[in-house]
Design a protein around this motif. Sequence first.
Motif, PDB file in Angstrom:
ATOM      1  N   THR A  45      -0.718   9.807   4.548  1.00 60.57           N
ATOM      2  CA  THR A  45       0.638   9.338   4.235  1.00 60.57           C
ATOM      3  C   THR A  45       1.224  10.132   3.072  1.00 60.57           C
ATOM      4  O   THR A  45       2.397  10.515   3.105  1.00 60.57           O
ATOM      5  N   ASP A  86      -1.602   4.637   9.000  1.00 60.26           N
ATOM      6  CA  ASP A  86      -0.156   4.716   8.836  1.00 60.26           C
ATOM      7  C   ASP A  86       0.346   6.084   9.310  1.00 60.26           C
ATOM      8  O   ASP A  86       1.302   6.175  10.061  1.00 60.26           O
ATOM      9  N   ASP A 143      -4.317   0.804   1.408  1.00 57.30           N
ATOM     10  CA  ASP A 143      -2.895   0.939   1.077  1.00 57.30           C
ATOM     11  C   ASP A 143      -2.032   0.968   2.331  1.00 57.30           C
ATOM     12  O   ASP A 143      -0.955   0.372   2.380  1.00 57.30           O
ATOM     13  N   ALA A 144      -2.502   1.658   3.356  1.00 59.07           N
ATOM     14  CA  ALA A 144      -1.751   1.729   4.612  1.00 59.07           C
ATOM     15  C   ALA A 144      -1.657   0.352   5.262  1.00 59.07           C
ATOM     16  O   ALA A 144      -0.607  -0.026   5.791  1.00 59.07           O
ATOM     17  N   GLU A 146      -1.711  -2.521   3.671  1.00 59.64           N
ATOM     18  CA  GLU A 146      -0.763  -3.293   2.858  1.00 59.64           C
ATOM     19  C   GLU A 146       0.671  -2.945   3.220  1.00 59.64           C
ATOM     20  O   GLU A 146       1.518  -3.831   3.359  1.00 59.64           O
ATOM     21  N   ARG A 147       0.963  -1.631   3.368  1.00 59.59           N
ATOM     22  CA  ARG A 147       2.321  -1.225   3.736  1.00 59.59           C
ATOM     23  C   ARG A 147       2.698  -1.778   5.102  1.00 59.59           C
ATOM     24  O   ARG A 147       3.817  -2.230   5.317  1.00 59.59           O
ATOM     25  N   ASN A 151       5.784  -4.250   5.826  1.00 57.82           N
ATOM     26  CA  ASN A 151       6.806  -3.887   6.814  1.00 57.82           C
ATOM     27  C   ASN A 151       6.943  -4.959   7.889  1.00 57.82           C
ATOM     28  O   ASN A 151       8.051  -5.288   8.323  1.00 57.82           O
TER      29      ASN A 151
END
Length: 164
Positions: A45, A86, A143-144, A146-147, A151
């Motif tokens: 990402t 992601d 982290d991906a 969580e994003r 979203n």
Amino acid sequence: MQEQRLKPRHKRLALIVGGLAILAIAATLVLNAFQSNLVFFFSPTQVAAGEAPKGKNFRIGGMVKDGSLQREADGVTMRFIVTDTDQEMAVAYKGILPDLFREGKGVVAQGKLGENGVFAASEVLAKHDENYMPPEAAKAVGDAHERAAINKATAEAAAKTLKP
């Protein structure tokens, strides 16, 4: 003619200045070597967002995408995709992959991003047991996730506000 000698005070000053100069040169050489060997980690990402350095070595990590491992016609170059769930990054590696390298498992590759957008790996590191993922790769995948959750929650909230 009489020979002129340095006073003891001047001798000490010359020794101190000389010692400081040698120390400064040594510190400069050490810091330069450290800087040239420093390699940063980026997730797919971050690379897609343009945060990775152009033309410099860095590490990329994540999971090897299932079904993405391919051997090139030369028989030595391997291609695979690293994902943080992601974004995805195509990787080309010339050499023998580690024994523990598998699709669907964690991996960290070191190399440079090519002009064609393919990461040219000079080294590939694989996990060392069933429960291990490199810390950088685990963080990138976390982290991906969580994003993706943020979203999804945002999209659901927007859909609720749009319903009559």
